[in-house]
Write a protein that holds these residues in place. Structure first.
Motif, mmCIF file in Angstrom:
data_model
loop_
_atom_site.group_PDB
_atom_site.id
_atom_site.type_symbol
_atom_site.label_atom_id
_atom_site.label_comp_id
_atom_site.label_asym_id
_atom_site.label_seq_id
_atom_site.Cartn_x
_atom_site.Cartn_y
_atom_site.Cartn_z
ATOM 1 N N PRO A 11 0.767 -1.239 -0.038
ATOM 2 C CA PRO A 11 -0.001 0.005 -0.042
ATOM 3 C C PRO A 11 0.939 1.107 -0.258
ATOM 4 O O PRO A 11 0.345 2.137 -0.700
ATOM 5 N N ALA A 12 2.027 1.155 0.735
ATOM 6 C CA ALA A 12 2.742 2.441 0.723
ATOM 7 C C ALA A 12 3.340 2.683 -0.597
ATOM 8 O O ALA A 12 3.553 3.876 -0.935
ATOM 9 N N ARG A 13 3.799 1.871 -1.275
ATOM 10 C CA ARG A 13 4.219 2.063 -2.759
ATOM 11 C C ARG A 13 3.265 2.391 -3.688
ATOM 12 O O ARG A 13 3.652 3.438 -4.646
ATOM 13 N N ILE A 14 2.158 2.009 -3.350
ATOM 14 C CA ILE A 14 0.892 2.385 -4.443
ATOM 15 C C ILE A 14 0.658 3.906 -4.083
ATOM 16 O O ILE A 14 0.491 4.714 -4.952
ATOM 17 N N GLN A 15 0.663 4.143 -2.902
ATOM 18 C CA GLN A 15 0.424 5.514 -2.548
ATOM 19 C C GLN A 15 1.641 6.409 -2.928
ATOM 20 O O GLN A 15 1.082 7.675 -3.474
ATOM 21 N N LEU A 16 2.900 6.220 -2.974
ATOM 22 C CA LEU A 16 3.732 6.835 -3.362
ATOM 23 C C LEU A 16 3.746 7.225 -5.019
ATOM 24 O O LEU A 16 3.897 8.205 -5.659
ATOM 25 N N LEU B 195 10.605 4.891 4.017
ATOM 26 C CA LEU B 195 10.222 5.620 2.843
ATOM 27 C C LEU B 195 11.499 5.372 1.675
ATOM 28 O O LEU B 195 11.316 5.110 0.690
ATOM 29 N N SER B 196 12.667 5.448 2.422
ATOM 30 C CA SER B 196 13.708 5.248 1.294
ATOM 31 C C SER B 196 13.713 3.775 0.939
ATOM 32 O O SER B 196 14.096 3.467 -0.276
ATOM 33 N N GLN B 197 13.447 2.735 1.737
ATOM 34 C CA GLN B 197 13.328 1.300 1.301
ATOM 35 C C GLN B 197 12.456 1.329 0.218
ATOM 36 O O GLN B 197 12.415 0.362 -0.769
ATOM 37 N N HIS B 198 11.199 2.011 0.334
ATOM 38 C CA HIS B 198 10.164 1.593 -0.740
ATOM 39 C C HIS B 198 10.424 2.390 -1.718
ATOM 40 O O HIS B 198 10.307 1.799 -3.025
ATOM 41 N N LEU B 199 11.152 3.444 -1.924
ATOM 42 C CA LEU B 199 11.604 4.203 -3.024
ATOM 43 C C LEU B 199 12.566 3.528 -3.493
ATOM 44 O O LEU B 199 12.617 3.198 -5.013
ATOM 45 N N GLY B 200 13.288 2.728 -2.927
ATOM 46 C CA GLY B 200 14.428 1.904 -3.405
ATOM 47 C C GLY B 200 13.969 0.670 -4.480
ATOM 48 O O GLY B 200 14.355 0.291 -5.533
ATOM 49 N N VAL B 201 12.981 0.100 -3.845
ATOM 50 C CA VAL B 201 12.056 -0.937 -4.587
ATOM 51 C C VAL B 201 11.394 -0.596 -5.707
ATOM 52 O O VAL B 201 11.672 -1.087 -7.011
ATOM 53 N N LEU B 202 10.992 0.709 -5.900
ATOM 54 C CA LEU B 202 10.252 1.356 -7.167
ATOM 55 C C LEU B 202 11.446 1.866 -8.009
ATOM 56 O O LEU B 202 11.279 1.571 -9.005
ATOM 57 N N ARG B 203 12.652 2.221 -7.380
ATOM 58 C CA ARG B 203 13.664 2.680 -8.354
ATOM 59 C C ARG B 203 14.286 1.511 -8.959
ATOM 60 O O ARG B 203 14.589 1.339 -10.356
ATOM 61 N N ARG B 204 14.624 0.449 -8.260
ATOM 62 C CA ARG B 204 15.233 -0.891 -8.976
ATOM 63 C C ARG B 204 14.366 -1.423 -9.966
ATOM 64 O O ARG B 204 14.797 -2.016 -11.092
ATOM 65 N N GLN B 205 13.039 -1.413 -9.833
ATOM 66 C CA GLN B 205 12.054 -1.794 -10.842
ATOM 67 C C GLN B 205 11.802 -0.717 -12.140
ATOM 68 O O GLN B 205 11.141 -1.044 -13.154
ATOM 69 N N ARG B 206 12.337 0.346 -11.964
ATOM 70 C CA ARG B 206 12.600 1.335 -12.949
ATOM 71 C C ARG B 206 11.304 2.122 -13.028
ATOM 72 O O ARG B 206 10.774 2.411 -14.055
ATOM 73 N N LEU B 207 10.298 2.054 -12.066
ATOM 74 C CA LEU B 207 9.107 2.929 -11.900
ATOM 75 C C LEU B 207 9.245 4.384 -11.615
ATOM 76 O O LEU B 207 8.372 5.220 -12.021
ATOM 77 N N PRO C 55 4.570 7.697 -18.300
ATOM 78 C CA PRO C 55 3.216 7.764 -18.376
ATOM 79 C C PRO C 55 2.354 6.520 -18.265
ATOM 80 O O PRO C 55 1.334 6.441 -17.381
ATOM 81 N N GLU C 56 3.081 5.257 -18.590
ATOM 82 C CA GLU C 56 2.507 4.038 -18.365
ATOM 83 C C GLU C 56 2.247 3.618 -16.787
ATOM 84 O O GLU C 56 1.492 2.905 -16.728
ATOM 85 N N VAL C 57 3.124 4.117 -16.101
ATOM 86 C CA VAL C 57 2.994 3.865 -14.632
ATOM 87 C C VAL C 57 1.713 4.170 -14.081
ATOM 88 O O VAL C 57 0.826 3.642 -13.531
ATOM 89 N N SER C 58 1.227 5.641 -14.503
ATOM 90 C CA SER C 58 -0.142 6.052 -14.225
ATOM 91 C C SER C 58 -1.308 5.317 -14.944
ATOM 92 O O SER C 58 -2.110 5.173 -14.271
ATOM 93 N N THR D 52 2.865 10.366 3.235
ATOM 94 C CA THR D 52 2.643 9.037 3.563
ATOM 95 C C THR D 52 2.847 8.943 5.170
ATOM 96 O O THR D 52 2.193 7.781 5.654
ATOM 97 N N GLY D 53 3.355 9.622 5.917
ATOM 98 C CA GLY D 53 3.573 9.327 7.292
ATOM 99 C C GLY D 53 4.779 8.339 7.454
ATOM 100 O O GLY D 53 4.838 7.804 8.528
#
Length: 121
Positions: A25-30, A55-67, A84-87, A48-49
């Motif tokens: 849920p946090a990554r979807i919210q980001l 936050l850094s860990q979640h952003l890292g997952v999204l970065r590694r997936q190139r999202l 734009p395909e991510v949206s 996100t709170g």
């Protein structure tokens, strides 16, 4: 989208990794916060709170997936969606959920109200 996957990778495996990376849920919210353009990390944290390390860990997952991609502006760290395909994926998921919810509601609706009331008694 062309299929330029490295040899040996199975498309279903790559898709599974993509869905795993957004399966929190946090990554979807980001991702949703980034849909309108670049956002400063401080605003992502406030929105996100999440604790900075989380936050850094979640952003890292999204970065590694190139999202998402990071950038610096005036010494501040920003993130934005990589394409734009991510949206589009987020919008498709929302549409799918609405359709599934509506069809579920229709199939669970009693056909005959008196019969439904009698079944409860």
């Amino acid at each position: 989208m062309k299929d330029d996957l490295p040899v040996g990778l199975v498309l279903s495996d790559v898709k599974a990794e993509l869905f795993k990376s957004i399966g929190h849920p946090a990554r979807i919210q980001l991702l949703e916060m980034l849909a309108d353009g670049p956002v400063a990390v401080s605003r992502l944290r406030d929105g996100t709170g999440l604790e900075p390390s989380n936050l850094s860990q979640h952003l890292g997952v999204l970065r590694r997936q190139r999202l998402v991609i990071p950038s610096r502006q005036d010494g501040r760290l920003f993130y934005e969606l990589s394409c734009p395909e991510v949206s589009g994926l987020l919008l498709a998921a929302r549409s799918l959920l609405g359709t599934v919810q509506q069809s579920t509601r229709l199939t669970m609706m009693p056909l005959d109200e008196p019969a439904a009331e009698a079944a409860v008694r």
